[in-house]
Scaffold this motif. Structure first.
Motif, PDB file in Angstrom:
ATOM      1  N   UNK A  27       0.832  -1.202   0.000  1.00 61.07           N
ATOM      2  CA  UNK A  27       0.000   0.000   0.000  1.00 61.07           C
ATOM      3  C   UNK A  27       0.869   1.256   0.000  1.00 61.07           C
ATOM      4  N   UNK A  28       1.935   1.244   0.803  1.00 64.51           N
ATOM      5  CA  UNK A  28       2.824   2.403   0.918  1.00 64.51           C
ATOM      6  C   UNK A  28       3.909   2.414  -0.161  1.00 64.51           C
ATOM      7  N   UNK A  29       3.853   1.491  -1.085  1.00 64.42           N
ATOM      8  CA  UNK A  29       4.823   1.320  -2.164  1.00 64.42           C
ATOM      9  C   UNK A  29       6.260   1.182  -1.677  1.00 64.42           C
ATOM     10  N   UNK A  30       6.426   0.580  -0.517  1.00 64.02           N
ATOM     11  CA  UNK A  30       7.770   0.187  -0.082  1.00 64.02           C
ATOM     12  C   UNK A  30       8.177  -1.078  -0.835  1.00 64.02           C
ATOM     13  N   UNK A  31       7.199  -1.744  -1.387  1.00 63.82           N
ATOM     14  CA  UNK A  31       7.379  -2.881  -2.275  1.00 63.82           C
ATOM     15  C   UNK A  31       6.380  -2.698  -3.412  1.00 63.82           C
ATOM     16  N   UNK A  32       6.718  -3.189  -4.585  1.00 65.27           N
ATOM     17  CA  UNK A  32       5.859  -2.960  -5.748  1.00 65.27           C
ATOM     18  C   UNK A  32       4.874  -4.092  -5.964  1.00 65.27           C
ATOM     19  N   UNK A  33       3.639  -3.725  -6.256  1.00 67.62           N
ATOM     20  CA  UNK A  33       2.613  -4.680  -6.660  1.00 67.62           C
ATOM     21  C   UNK A  33       2.621  -4.725  -8.176  1.00 67.62           C
ATOM     22  N   UNK A  34       2.711  -5.910  -8.728  1.00 67.83           N
ATOM     23  CA  UNK A  34       2.673  -6.080 -10.173  1.00 67.83           C
ATOM     24  C   UNK A  34       1.616  -7.125 -10.479  1.00 67.83           C
ATOM     25  N   UNK A  35       0.667  -6.782 -11.325  1.00 65.63           N
ATOM     26  CA  UNK A  35      -0.444  -7.688 -11.611  1.00 65.63           C
ATOM     27  C   UNK A  35       0.008  -8.958 -12.321  1.00 65.63           C
ATOM     28  N   UNK A  36       1.228  -8.992 -12.854  1.00 62.35           N
ATOM     29  CA  UNK A  36       1.717 -10.214 -13.484  1.00 62.35           C
ATOM     30  C   UNK A  36       1.819 -11.356 -12.485  1.00 62.35           C
ATOM     31  N   UNK A  37       1.986 -11.038 -11.235  1.00 59.56           N
ATOM     32  CA  UNK A  37       2.108 -12.066 -10.209  1.00 59.56           C
ATOM     33  C   UNK A  37       0.890 -12.140  -9.310  1.00 59.56           C
ATOM     34  N   UNK A  48      -9.473  -3.113 -14.117  1.00 55.93           N
ATOM     35  CA  UNK A  48      -8.458  -2.083 -14.310  1.00 55.93           C
ATOM     36  C   UNK A  48      -9.139  -0.796 -14.711  1.00 55.93           C
ATOM     37  N   UNK A  49      -8.660   0.282 -14.149  1.00 54.21           N
ATOM     38  CA  UNK A  49      -9.221   1.596 -14.409  1.00 54.21           C
ATOM     39  C   UNK A  49      -8.521   2.190 -15.638  1.00 54.21           C
ATOM     40  N   UNK A  57      -1.545  -0.904 -12.190  1.00 51.82           N
ATOM     41  CA  UNK A  57      -1.455  -2.069 -11.305  1.00 51.82           C
ATOM     42  C   UNK A  57      -1.673  -1.668  -9.854  1.00 51.82           C
ATOM     43  N   UNK A  58      -1.060  -0.564  -9.443  1.00 47.81           N
ATOM     44  CA  UNK A  58      -1.196  -0.117  -8.060  1.00 47.81           C
ATOM     45  C   UNK A  58      -2.648   0.264  -7.760  1.00 47.81           C
ATOM     46  N   UNK A  64      -8.640  -3.718  -4.848  1.00 50.57           N
ATOM     47  CA  UNK A  64      -8.770  -5.044  -4.236  1.00 50.57           C
ATOM     48  C   UNK A  64      -8.742  -4.953  -2.718  1.00 50.57           C
ATOM     49  N   UNK A  65      -7.804  -4.206  -2.194  1.00 49.28           N
ATOM     50  CA  UNK A  65      -7.676  -4.068  -0.741  1.00 49.28           C
ATOM     51  C   UNK A  65      -8.863  -3.292  -0.176  1.00 49.28           C
ATOM     52  N   UNK A  66      -9.258  -2.217  -0.865  1.00 50.24           N
ATOM     53  CA  UNK A  66     -10.361  -1.386  -0.392  1.00 50.24           C
ATOM     54  C   UNK A  66     -11.673  -2.147  -0.380  1.00 50.24           C
TER      55      UNK A  66
END
Length: 146
Positions: A27-37, A48-49, A57-58, A64-66
Motif C-alpha cells: 500500500x505504501x509502495x515500499x514494495x511494488x505490486x505487479x499484476x503479473x504475479x 483495471x481503471x 497495477x497499483x 482489491x484491498x479497499x
C-alpha cells in the motif's frame, strides 16, 4: 532480450513482493505490486481503471484491498517477469508518474475500507516525480545498447 532485431535493455531483475513484505508495504509502495504475479477469483473481481497507465497495477491493487477482499502473499516466486524499455512504464516519464499519482491522491477518499492515512506517502513522491520531470528524465532509462 531482442525485439524486432534490436537489443532491448531489460531492467534489473527484481522480486516483488519480497517474502517478508506485507500488504502495508504494498500500500505504501515500499514494495511494488505487479499484476503479473497476482491471481484472484473472477467473481466480484475489480477491473483495471482505464484512467491509469503508469499506476494501473497499483490502483487495481488498492481497489482489491479497499473492497475488503482477503489478500495473501505467497513467499514462493511464481512469475519470472522482466520489464523492458518497450512497455508502458518503459516509455513513460516522470511527468506522467506525477500526474497519475496526483490523480490517485485526489481520489483517495473514494476507496472504502482503506485505513486512514493510507495515501500519506503520495505527496512526497509526487513532488519527487515533478522535480525529476523538470529535467526531462525518462521514468525508465535505456542502455547504450537499447
Amino acid at each position: 532480450m531482442i525485439s524486432e532485431g534490436q537489443v532491448v535493455k531489460t531492467g534489473k531483475p527484481f522480486i516483488s513482493p519480497q517474502a517478508d513484505d506485507t500488504i502495508a508495504d504494498l500500500i505504501a509502495q515500499r514494495s511494488l505490486f505487479d499484476s503479473n504475479g497476482f491471481t484472484h477469483r473472477r467473481q466480484g473481481a475489480p477491473h483495471w481503471n482505464p484512467d491509469y497507465r503508469v499506476f494501473c497495477d497499483y490502483e487495481y491493487f488498492v481497489q482489491c484491498v479497499a473492497g475488503g477482499r482477503e489478500i495473501g502473499l505467497n513467499a514462493q516466486v511464481l512469475v519470472d517477469y522482466v520489464q523492458t524499455s518497450e512497455g508502458e512504464i518503459g516509455r513513460s516519464n516522470y511527468g506522467q508518474w506525477a500526474q497519475e499519482l496526483q490523480q490517485l491522491y485526489k481520489g483517495r477518499h473514494g476507496y472504502d475500507g482503506m485505513a486512514q492515512g493510507w495515501a500519506d506517502w503520495m505527496p512526497e513522491a509526487i513532488c519527487k516525480y515533478q522535480d525529476k520531470a523538470q529535467v526531462s528524465i525518462p521514468g525508465f532509462r535505456r542502455s547504450a545498447n537499447g
